[in-house]
Design an enzyme around this catalytic site. Structure first.
Site, PDB file in Angstrom:
ATOM      1  N   SER A  38       1.554  -6.676   7.922  1.00  0.00           N
ATOM      2  CA  SER A  38       0.276  -7.976   8.300  1.00  0.00           C
ATOM      3  C   SER A  38       0.943  -8.640   9.374  1.00  0.00           C
ATOM      4  CB  SER A  38       0.664  -8.545   7.184  1.00  0.00           C
ATOM      5  OG  SER A  38       0.095 -10.062   7.272  1.00  0.00           O
TER       6      SER A  38
ATOM      7  N   TYR B   5       6.675 -13.377   2.440  1.00  0.00           N
ATOM      8  CA  TYR B   5       5.824 -12.674   3.179  1.00  0.00           C
ATOM      9  C   TYR B   5       6.591 -12.353   4.680  1.00  0.00           C
ATOM     10  CZ  TYR B   5       1.252 -10.099   3.675  1.00  0.00           C
ATOM     11  OH  TYR B   5       0.078  -9.124   3.644  1.00  0.00           O
TER      12      TYR B   5
HETATM   13  N1  LIG Z   1      -6.829  -7.900   3.524  1.00  0.00           N
HETATM   14  C1  LIG Z   1      -5.492  -8.106   4.208  1.00  0.00           C
HETATM   15  O1  LIG Z   1      -6.332  -9.385   4.866  1.00  0.00           O
HETATM   16  C2  LIG Z   1      -4.497  -7.960   4.665  1.00  0.00           C
HETATM   17  C3  LIG Z   1      -3.779  -8.313   5.257  1.00  0.00           C
HETATM   18  C4  LIG Z   1      -2.524  -8.319   5.854  1.00  0.00           C
HETATM   19  C5  LIG Z   1      -1.985  -7.679   4.918  1.00  0.00           C
HETATM   20  N2  LIG Z   1      -2.307  -6.777   3.752  1.00  0.00           N
HETATM   21  C6  LIG Z   1      -1.694  -5.485   2.942  1.00  0.00           C
HETATM   22  O2  LIG Z   1      -2.865  -5.056   3.065  1.00  0.00           O
HETATM   23  C7  LIG Z   1      -1.900  -4.495   1.192  1.00  0.00           C
HETATM   24  C8  LIG Z   1      -2.980  -4.295   0.482  1.00  0.00           C
HETATM   25  O3  LIG Z   1      -3.929  -5.079   0.558  1.00  0.00           O
HETATM   26  P1  LIG Z   1      -5.093  -5.284  -0.192  1.00  0.00           P
HETATM   27  O4  LIG Z   1      -6.105  -7.370   0.408  1.00  0.00           O
HETATM   28  O5  LIG Z   1      -5.710  -4.547  -0.083  1.00  0.00           O
HETATM   29  O6  LIG Z   1      -5.196  -6.341  -1.830  1.00  0.00           O
HETATM   30  P2  LIG Z   1      -5.193  -6.593  -2.483  1.00  0.00           P
HETATM   31  O7  LIG Z   1      -4.897  -7.048  -3.875  1.00  0.00           O
HETATM   32  O8  LIG Z   1      -6.756  -6.114  -3.113  1.00  0.00           O
HETATM   33  O9  LIG Z   1      -5.253  -5.062  -4.147  1.00  0.00           O
HETATM   34  C9  LIG Z   1      -3.307  -4.581  -4.084  1.00  0.00           C
HETATM   35  C10 LIG Z   1      -3.063  -3.893  -4.888  1.00  0.00           C
HETATM   36  O10 LIG Z   1      -1.210  -3.662  -4.563  1.00  0.00           O
HETATM   37  C11 LIG Z   1      -0.981  -2.987  -6.208  1.00  0.00           C
HETATM   38  N3  LIG Z   1       0.268  -3.331  -6.238  1.00  0.00           N
HETATM   39  C12 LIG Z   1      -0.108  -4.972  -6.234  1.00  0.00           C
HETATM   40  N4  LIG Z   1       2.138  -4.843  -6.705  1.00  0.00           N
HETATM   41  C13 LIG Z   1       2.136  -3.514  -7.043  1.00  0.00           C
HETATM   42  C14 LIG Z   1       3.960  -2.566  -8.010  1.00  0.00           C
HETATM   43  N5  LIG Z   1       4.616  -3.919  -7.983  1.00  0.00           N
HETATM   44  N6  LIG Z   1       3.692  -1.627  -7.619  1.00  0.00           N
HETATM   45  C15 LIG Z   1       2.810  -0.735  -7.648  1.00  0.00           C
HETATM   46  N7  LIG Z   1       0.641  -1.300  -6.937  1.00  0.00           N
HETATM   47  C16 LIG Z   1       1.427  -2.644  -7.162  1.00  0.00           C
HETATM   48  C17 LIG Z   1      -2.036  -3.855  -6.685  1.00  0.00           C
HETATM   49  O11 LIG Z   1      -2.255  -3.730  -8.247  1.00  0.00           O
HETATM   50  C18 LIG Z   1      -3.304  -3.607  -6.059  1.00  0.00           C
HETATM   51  O12 LIG Z   1      -4.315  -2.225  -6.582  1.00  0.00           O
HETATM   52  C19 LIG Z   1      -0.921  -5.020   1.102  1.00  0.00           C
HETATM   53  O13 LIG Z   1       0.334  -4.789   1.075  1.00  0.00           O
HETATM   54  C20 LIG Z   1      -1.154  -6.215   1.545  1.00  0.00           C
HETATM   55  O14 LIG Z   1      -0.085  -7.277   1.999  1.00  0.00           O
HETATM   56  C21 LIG Z   1      -3.446  -7.162   3.768  1.00  0.00           C
END
Ligand SMILES: NC(=O)c1ccc[n+]([C@@H]2O[C@H](COP(=O)([O-])OP(=O)(O)OC[C@H]3O[C@@H](n4cnc5c(N)ncnc54)[C@H](O)[C@@H]3O)[C@@H](O)[C@H]2O)c1
Length: 263
Positions: free
Chosen positions: A154, A169
């Site tokens: 991130s 985080y």
């Molecule tokens: N959306 C953004 O702007 C953004 C920015 C920076 C980083 N990220 C990173 O990208 C990744 C995906 O983010 P997203 O926006 O798709 O989030 P999201 O919340 O839409 O999806 C996250 C997924 O992870 C799964 N998950 C959570 N804890 C879990 C566990 N203990 N075991 C198995 N599965 C688990 C959830 O069930 C969900 O399906 C994350 O690692 C997030 O930190 C996203």
């Protein structure tokens, strides 16, 4: 060991891509799974939620994946990951050659309110979860002499976060980047490559609610390119990294943040 050829790298598309976090309907994992499905790649999807997983698998088959195995697991739990990876390895039509680790959680708790249990939970899912997955899939990749490991970091790892997520985080994602760099060096020359992607402001539901109205406008205004990013844009970067032309980059972090942080 002789020089590796481009044909060696092309085999990656025939191997199964294990994608975590695909249960989330509008999430990055789902976008990545569907992007790879459209290339006709065999998939294995791993997440906590059964409903979302079944839906993701159905969509991936419809999008063109010849085989989609699914497994439920909590990635913070080593035994759970071990059982899930073994199960999808058995069910998949081809051995796992790619890991795209997208499952993760945010943590907006202010520093003085963080308990060590809360801090540890964030690290256990985001950092240790990535470690558990990578450690389980790596032996197979080394055997095959080919593998790609991509994990979501991130922008918070670099700038400390602050929008949705704070210090725990940021620490967890900085750990992901360190892991990806260290692993790249340890496996250099084996055919296995690694990468981290550091996104910001991708239009998903990670904070439990869609960004709408004034809040969305604030995020857009803060993003130099003038809009939020899409999961499709992120999935395109992943497709390159885990594709036949992704073999000459390893250990790097790719920023995808609309200019929020440059350099
Ligand atoms: N959306 C953004 O702007 C953004 C920015 C920076 C980083 N990220 C990173 O990208 C990744 C995906 O983010 P997203 O926006 O798709 O989030 P999201 O919340 O839409 O999806 C996250 C997924 O992870 C799964 N998950 C959570 N804890 C879990 C566990 N203990 N075991 C198995 N599965 C688990 C959830 O069930 C969900 O399906 C994350 O690692 C997030 O930190 C996203």
């Amino acid at each position: 060991m002789g020089e590796r050829s481009a044909a060696d790298e092309a085999r990656i598309c025939e191997l199964t891509a294990l994608v975590t976090g695909a249960a989330s309907e509008r999430g990055i994992g789902r976008g990545v799974a569907l992007r790879l499905a459209r290339e006709g790649r065999p998939l294995a999807l791993l997440d906590l939620g059964a409903d979302g997983l079944a839906e993701a698998a159905e969509q991936a088959r419809a999008a063109g994946s010849p085989s989609v195995a699914t497994a439920q697991a909590d990635i913070s739990d080593e035994a759970s990951v071990g059982a899930a990876v073994a199960a999808v390895d058995d069910a998949a039509v081809a051995p796992i050659g790619t890991l795209v680790s997208c499952a993760g959680i945010a943590n907006p708790t202010p520093f003085l309110e963080l308990t060590s249990a809360d801090f540890l939970r964030t690290l256990s899912i985001n950092t240790l979860g990535t470690f558990h997955l990578a450690q389980r899939v790596l032996p197979r990749m080394l055997q095959q002499g080919l593998g790609r490991i991509v994990a979501m970091s991130s922008t918070a790892a670099q700038d400390g976060g602050g929008n949705f997520s704070t210090s725990a985080y940021a620490a967890s994602k900085a750990g992901v980047e360190g892991l990806i760099r260290g692993l790249a060096k340890e496996v250099a020359g084996t055919g296995v490559t690694t990468a981290a992607i550091a996104p910001a402001n991708i239009d998903t539901d990670i904070m439990g609610g869609r960004l709408e109205g004034e809040r969305r406008e604030q995020f857009v205004a803060r993003t130099p390119v003038g809009r939020l990013g899409t999961v499709e844009e992120l999935a395109e970067l992943v497709a390159f990294l885990v594709g036949p032309h992704g073999g000459f980059t390893t250990g790097a972090t790719y920023n995808l943040n609309g200019g929020l942080r440059v350099g």
